[in-house]
Design an enzyme around this catalytic site. Structure first.
Site, PDB file in Angstrom:
ATOM      1  N   TYR A 334      43.299  18.260   8.113  1.00  0.00           N
ATOM      2  CA  TYR A 334      44.762  18.323   7.954  1.00  0.00           C
ATOM      3  C   TYR A 334      45.533  17.529   9.011  1.00  0.00           C
ATOM      4  O   TYR A 334      46.760  17.527   8.988  1.00  0.00           O
ATOM      5  CB  TYR A 334      45.267  19.780   8.054  1.00  0.00           C
ATOM      6  CG  TYR A 334      44.448  20.803   7.318  1.00  0.00           C
ATOM      7  CD1 TYR A 334      44.302  20.739   5.930  1.00  0.00           C
ATOM      8  CD2 TYR A 334      43.823  21.843   7.989  1.00  0.00           C
ATOM      9  CE1 TYR A 334      43.547  21.682   5.247  1.00  0.00           C
ATOM     10  CE2 TYR A 334      43.077  22.800   7.319  1.00  0.00           C
ATOM     11  CZ  TYR A 334      42.939  22.713   5.949  1.00  0.00           C
ATOM     12  OH  TYR A 334      42.201  23.654   5.287  1.00  0.00           O
ATOM     13  N   CYS A 360      27.876  13.189  14.261  1.00  0.00           N
ATOM     14  CA  CYS A 360      27.663  11.760  14.062  1.00  0.00           C
ATOM     15  C   CYS A 360      28.668  11.175  13.100  1.00  0.00           C
ATOM     16  O   CYS A 360      28.312  10.728  12.009  1.00  0.00           O
ATOM     17  CB  CYS A 360      26.250  11.514  13.563  1.00  0.00           C
ATOM     18  SG  CYS A 360      25.123  11.463  14.925  1.00  0.00           S
TER      19      CYS A 360
END
Ligand code: LLP
Length: 431
Positions: A334, A360
């Site tokens: 968000y 990652c």
């Protein structure tokens, strides 16, 4: 400070709920979710007393446990006398195991499976909040087969745009949730609900969005719902006992967020409800609210240990911590803002860095452009504030990273509420 359960002591150590964060990190390790139990209880009581003052005894507060759901927390809200909003069989089972009174449980979801509905009825869920026509027919069949009448609410969509994050804006006509009033689908659902066996229509529900700060959003949706109630009443003679106006009051993640007085908001909502009902010569229905975030958000804090500090001269700086989007996906999802604090107050100069996690992918950012002490080094602790809602409940095992434990703080004491996952836990389902 952002919230009065956060402060630095005379020696510059960060305290949360009166407890030294460094001691908690030493005892439990990091990443670590902390929950201020006293604040959770205070937030529950704030809602109960505000509703009591505003709605003359005919009301109910449901804790929306999608915000955070585990036994210790469900027991806490049960002790405070709240009811519960659940959205899955997993949340239902948690309520059962926490000993929650199941007649005070309301089951939402836009796509409950037959298995979910059967499970809900078997576990004695008090009210099902029906969201789709197919669900009405299915529930009627299941309840009839059990020779029971099931209480339901119908989720209606009042057509209100809350201007919160798009992903959590749910009251618009084109929402995936509920029956739109504007398109006539709400009328169809009410007529069907009133005609089906095994179902007792207790009232209407709506929820327009989350992290809502808009001045009069709840008043507007209450008014739409009440005028619609009157229209249906005039046409069919059916007047609901219950009007559930959902959750959504916003909380402060940073000093820039407005301070909202929920008791004032509830008082203003009650004035609107009473005025509209008086104008329509209608009895005031039992009013339900379903707060999640505003019960638990400011009761939470996450502690991390700093690993690498990377400076790219002329570009930017990164401070990597031992958690990330696995325990807090809200910036990635968000663009959510946070207040980040070092566990030791430093008067020295500061530098700006992105606080990033250990996953990652470059999007694994907890918060960009955070101002931190210049001397920040591996092994230092940082705290991210206001992480009590939608953090533990949205955590994942991405990159096979175990979920952190949750520690409750009460009266200066700490206790483990949810144990942290181990590496072996991660492999428990692999065959
Ligand atoms: N009732 C219903 C039907 C809901 O859908 C929700 C939240 C609530 C009550 C509680 O709303 P609250 O008082 O917590 O704002 N994952 C997002 C929030 C999603 C909210 C979904 N529904 C986030 O991290 O911001």
């Amino acid at each position: 400070m952002l919230s009065d359960n956060i402060r630095y002591d005379e020696s510059g150590d960060l305290l949360f709920a009166g407890v030294r964060t460094k001691d908690l990190a030493d005892k439990y390790g990091t990443p670590l979710y902390l929950m201020d139990e006293d604040r959770i209880r205070a937030n529950c009581r704030m809602y109960l007393s505000a509703m009591g003052a505003a709605f003359d005894g005919n009301w109910e507060i449901l804790y929306a446990c999608k915000a955070a759901c585990y036994k210790a927390l469900i027991q806490t809200v049960a002790e405070e006398g709240l009811s519960l909003d659940v959205v899955s069989s997993g949340e239902i089972l948690t309520a059962v195991r926490a000993g929650f009174p199941m007649d005070r449980v309301y089951f939402h979801s836009n796509n409950k499976t037959e298995k979910d509905l059967v499970f809900a009825l078997e576990q004695g869920v008090g009210t099902v909040v029906v969201d789709q026509l197919s669900e009405l027919a299915l529930l009627s069949r299941i309840a009839e087969a059990r020779s029971e009448d099931q209480d339901i609410l119908l989720r209606l969509t009042p057509g209100i745009d809350t201007h919160t994050y798009e992903a959590i804006n749910t009251g618009k006509v084109d929402s995936k949730f509920g029956f739109a009033i504007e398109t006539g689908q709400a009328v169809d659902a009410i007529e069907l609900a009133l005609s089906l066996p095994g179902i007792r229509l207790k009232g209407y529900h709506c929820h327009v969005g989350s992290q809502v700060f808009g001045e009069d959003v709840f008043e507007r949706s209450a008014e739409v719902m009440l005028r619609f109630t009157d229209e249906i009443g005039q046409r069919t003679g059916y007047y609901p006992e219950i009007l559930d106006l959902g959750g959504g009051y916003g909380v402060r993640y940073t000093e820039d967020d407005p301070e909202v007085s929920i008791p004032d908001k509830i008082a203003s909502l009650a004035r609107t409800v009473r005025a509209v009902c008086a104008e329509l010569s209608m009895d005031v229905p039992r009013i339900l609210l379903e707060p999640g975030r505003s019960i638990v958000a400011d009761a939470g804090m996450t502690l991390y240990t700093v690993g690498n500090v990377k400076r790219i001269p002329g570009y930017k700086n990164y401070v990597s911590v031992d958690g990330g989007m696995t325990d807090n996906p809200r910036y990635a999802l968000y663009g959510a803002k946070y207040t980040v604090l070092p566990a030791v107050l430093s008067m020295k100069s500061r530098f700006d860095a992105d606080l990033v996690g250990r996953c990652c992918e470059s999007g694994d950012i907890i918060q960009p452009n955070v101002s931190l002490p210049e001397e920040m080094k591996p092994g230092d602790l940082v705290a991210v504030c206001t992480t009590g809602a939608y953090h533990y409940s949205m955590a994942s095992n991405y990159n096979r990273i175990p979920r952190p434990p949750v520690v409750f703080l009460h009266d200066g004491q700490d206790r483990l509420a949810v144990r942290g996952e181990t590496l072996e836990d991660l492999l428990q389902y692999d065959l």
